[in-house]
Design a protein around this motif. Sequence first.
Motif, mmCIF file in Angstrom:
data_model
loop_
_atom_site.group_PDB
_atom_site.id
_atom_site.type_symbol
_atom_site.label_atom_id
_atom_site.label_comp_id
_atom_site.label_asym_id
_atom_site.label_seq_id
_atom_site.Cartn_x
_atom_site.Cartn_y
_atom_site.Cartn_z
ATOM 1 N N MET A 139 0.829 -1.209 0.000
ATOM 2 C CA MET A 139 0.000 0.000 0.000
ATOM 3 C C MET A 139 0.858 1.252 0.000
ATOM 4 O O MET A 139 0.530 2.231 -0.645
ATOM 5 N N VAL A 140 1.966 1.190 0.741
ATOM 6 C CA VAL A 140 2.868 2.339 0.793
ATOM 7 C C VAL A 140 3.509 2.575 -0.572
ATOM 8 O O VAL A 140 3.742 3.698 -1.002
ATOM 9 N N MET A 141 3.787 1.446 -1.270
ATOM 10 C CA MET A 141 4.578 1.542 -2.491
ATOM 11 C C MET A 141 3.769 1.875 -3.733
ATOM 12 O O MET A 141 4.329 2.304 -4.726
ATOM 13 N N LEU A 142 2.477 1.644 -3.670
ATOM 14 C CA LEU A 142 1.661 1.758 -4.882
ATOM 15 C C LEU A 142 1.863 3.071 -5.645
ATOM 16 O O LEU A 142 2.098 3.043 -6.859
ATOM 17 N N PRO A 143 1.811 4.227 -4.963
ATOM 18 C CA PRO A 143 2.019 5.468 -5.723
ATOM 19 C C PRO A 143 3.384 5.521 -6.400
ATOM 20 O O PRO A 143 3.481 5.878 -7.577
ATOM 21 N N SER A 144 4.460 5.115 -5.677
ATOM 22 C CA SER A 144 5.781 5.198 -6.304
ATOM 23 C C SER A 144 5.916 4.184 -7.430
ATOM 24 O O SER A 144 6.631 4.423 -8.397
ATOM 25 N N LEU A 145 5.220 3.045 -7.317
ATOM 26 C CA LEU A 145 5.288 2.077 -8.409
ATOM 27 C C LEU A 145 4.639 2.628 -9.674
ATOM 28 O O LEU A 145 5.121 2.399 -10.786
ATOM 29 N N MET A 146 3.548 3.360 -9.514
ATOM 30 C CA MET A 146 2.901 3.937 -10.698
ATOM 31 C C MET A 146 3.790 5.016 -11.307
ATOM 32 O O MET A 146 3.901 5.117 -12.522
ATOM 33 N N THR A 147 4.450 5.830 -10.460
ATOM 34 C CA THR A 147 5.394 6.829 -10.965
ATOM 35 C C THR A 147 6.517 6.148 -11.731
ATOM 36 O O THR A 147 6.952 6.615 -12.781
ATOM 37 N N PHE A 148 6.959 5.022 -11.203
ATOM 38 C CA PHE A 148 8.027 4.237 -11.817
ATOM 39 C C PHE A 148 7.609 3.749 -13.211
ATOM 40 O O PHE A 148 8.365 3.833 -14.177
ATOM 41 N N LEU A 149 6.351 3.271 -13.300
ATOM 42 C CA LEU A 149 5.827 2.794 -14.581
ATOM 43 C C LEU A 149 5.839 3.923 -15.613
ATOM 44 O O LEU A 149 6.282 3.754 -16.751
ATOM 45 N N VAL A 150 5.365 5.104 -15.194
ATOM 46 C CA VAL A 150 5.346 6.259 -16.103
ATOM 47 C C VAL A 150 6.765 6.649 -16.497
ATOM 48 O O VAL A 150 7.049 6.940 -17.667
ATOM 49 N N LEU A 151 7.690 6.592 -15.537
ATOM 50 C CA LEU A 151 9.090 6.917 -15.806
ATOM 51 C C LEU A 151 9.657 5.982 -16.874
ATOM 52 O O LEU A 151 10.364 6.417 -17.787
ATOM 53 N N GLN A 152 9.338 4.707 -16.769
ATOM 54 C CA GLN A 152 9.861 3.750 -17.741
ATOM 55 C C GLN A 152 9.268 3.980 -19.128
ATOM 56 O O GLN A 152 9.957 3.849 -20.132
ATOM 57 N N VAL A 153 7.980 4.332 -19.194
ATOM 58 C CA VAL A 153 7.394 4.662 -20.498
ATOM 59 C C VAL A 153 8.151 5.838 -21.106
ATOM 60 O O VAL A 153 8.501 5.843 -22.285
ATOM 61 N N LYS A 154 8.460 6.839 -20.269
ATOM 62 C CA LYS A 154 9.197 7.997 -20.771
ATOM 63 C C LYS A 154 10.601 7.598 -21.212
ATOM 64 O O LYS A 154 11.119 8.129 -22.184
ATOM 65 N N ASN A 155 11.216 6.676 -20.471
ATOM 66 C CA ASN A 155 12.568 6.251 -20.825
ATOM 67 C C ASN A 155 12.624 5.579 -22.190
ATOM 68 O O ASN A 155 13.665 5.606 -22.848
ATOM 69 N N THR A 156 11.522 4.960 -22.608
ATOM 70 C CA THR A 156 11.559 4.282 -23.905
ATOM 71 C C THR A 156 11.807 5.279 -25.038
ATOM 72 O O THR A 156 12.212 4.867 -26.119
ATOM 73 N N THR A 157 11.595 6.595 -24.796
ATOM 74 C CA THR A 157 11.845 7.569 -25.871
ATOM 75 C C THR A 157 13.297 7.529 -26.331
ATOM 76 O O THR A 157 13.591 7.883 -27.453
ATOM 77 N N LEU A 158 14.209 7.101 -25.428
ATOM 78 C CA LEU A 158 15.629 7.100 -25.799
ATOM 79 C C LEU A 158 15.973 5.963 -26.758
ATOM 80 O O LEU A 158 17.008 5.980 -27.404
ATOM 81 N N LEU A 159 15.082 4.967 -26.828
ATOM 82 C CA LEU A 159 15.446 3.743 -27.540
ATOM 83 C C LEU A 159 15.580 3.945 -29.041
ATOM 84 O O LEU A 159 16.228 3.158 -29.726
ATOM 85 N N TYR A 160 14.984 5.031 -29.576
ATOM 86 C CA TYR A 160 15.146 5.278 -31.014
ATOM 87 C C TYR A 160 16.626 5.485 -31.351
ATOM 88 O O TYR A 160 17.059 5.214 -32.465
ATOM 89 N N LEU A 161 17.414 5.952 -30.354
ATOM 90 C CA LEU A 161 18.833 6.221 -30.587
ATOM 91 C C LEU A 161 19.613 4.956 -30.915
ATOM 92 O O LEU A 161 20.673 5.024 -31.533
ATOM 93 N N VAL A 162 19.121 3.794 -30.494
ATOM 94 C CA VAL A 162 19.797 2.553 -30.864
ATOM 95 C C VAL A 162 19.001 1.808 -31.933
ATOM 96 O O VAL A 162 19.287 0.658 -32.227
#
Lengths: 214, 218
Positions: A139-162
């Motif tokens: 329960m404590v982690m749920l908000p940070s896990l969702m932030t983490f998920l969004v962060l990873q979606v954003k990180n995929t933007t870098l993948l075009y570079l490879v």
Amino acid sequence: MHVVALYWQAIVDGGGVDLELTAIAVAVSVVVGILAAVGRIYGGKLLGGAITVYVEIIRGLPPILQLFIIYFGLSQFQINLSSFSAGLLWLVLYGVGYAVEIFRAGIEAVSVGQREAADALGLTRVQALRKIILPQAWMVMLPSLMTFLVLQVKNTTLLYLVGIADIMYQARLGTSATEQPAIMYGMAAIAYLIINLTLSRIGSTLERRQALYR
Amino acid sequence: MSTLQLWGQYLPQFLAGLVVSLQLTGAALVLALALGTLLVLARTGRIRILAAIATGYVEVFRAVPVLVLLFTAYYSLAQLGLRLPGFWAGVVALGAFYGTLYGEDMRSGLQSVDPGQREAAVALGLSNGAVMRRVVLPQAFLAFLPPGTNELSNLIKDTSLVLTIGVTDLMFQANAAAAATFQPMDMFLLAGVVYFAFYILLSRILARWELNVQRRRS
């Protein structure tokens, strides 16, 4: 406007690639992250120290640099990863670094009394983690896990570079073909907006539902 | 050539890149703090429409990846007639995104101040401005510091994105050196060492500053 009609399918395809990579990477890094967090808390000085150093390195280096080290850097030693595996490997390594901290904070947020009570009742450490500590940490982690998920979606933007054919890759391809960056990157922005706002909506719904059980 | 010799040869170039990265960080930080302040004022103010606009801005800009913002600032604005140099496109994109984060940090900092503090100050006869300046803001600042400094180290790392639009920052120099020497791992590791040394240095300094501020206040 026919540019939009022409390219929206490519952007949607790119979104599929992004979501696929995110889903695999997050699933793996959550599992590894729990193990590493447990290792960091209970694993003694050596293991705990090693995990801390790993987390610091992942947090201290720019994401682009990490990706380039895996894709271009390793090629110096004749380790040639495909675009997809290099991209996925980076998302996982990066994700583990973040997931460890989320789980550690979650586990440590559960009061020591709970752990002691589980001990007193004769539960093993694994049982205590599974039945007492993790359900409450969740329960404590749920908000940070969702932030983490969004962060990873954003990180995929870098993948075009490879050279992975994600949303950014498609948008750049479309831009060089049409010379309409405003429309192409606008479409990319809307695609990410839809994905990430949906994710954070799901997150807040889950949070509300979890709060009912308290 | 051995790795160390290569490192020695390229270090000046890397440090020149680091200077660009730092200038970018500084300019983006100023813009982000200004924007964050405006967003907080708009969201806590009485004018409904401004509050709604600020909330919408935060929702949208937090959900869009920085790289998309960067390409929008560099390529899309140019198509629409506003041609920004790469450096300033980077400042605008990073500032626009980090402004939302700083705005949120400031807001939660303000909210963390107990309402009783404000009431007590008013009861003691302090003017509105004095209540804000001498009672609320100093306490809010304490709560703002930890997330604020954390955001700063993320900002420094995110400046590396400007490599994609050809700004000659540290990451750009590393990439150019990797292509020139055919020894990508050596060059990227050197960049890693420079970034990491800077990250450690900055986080230590900021942590000490935080501690100092806390001590002086308590």
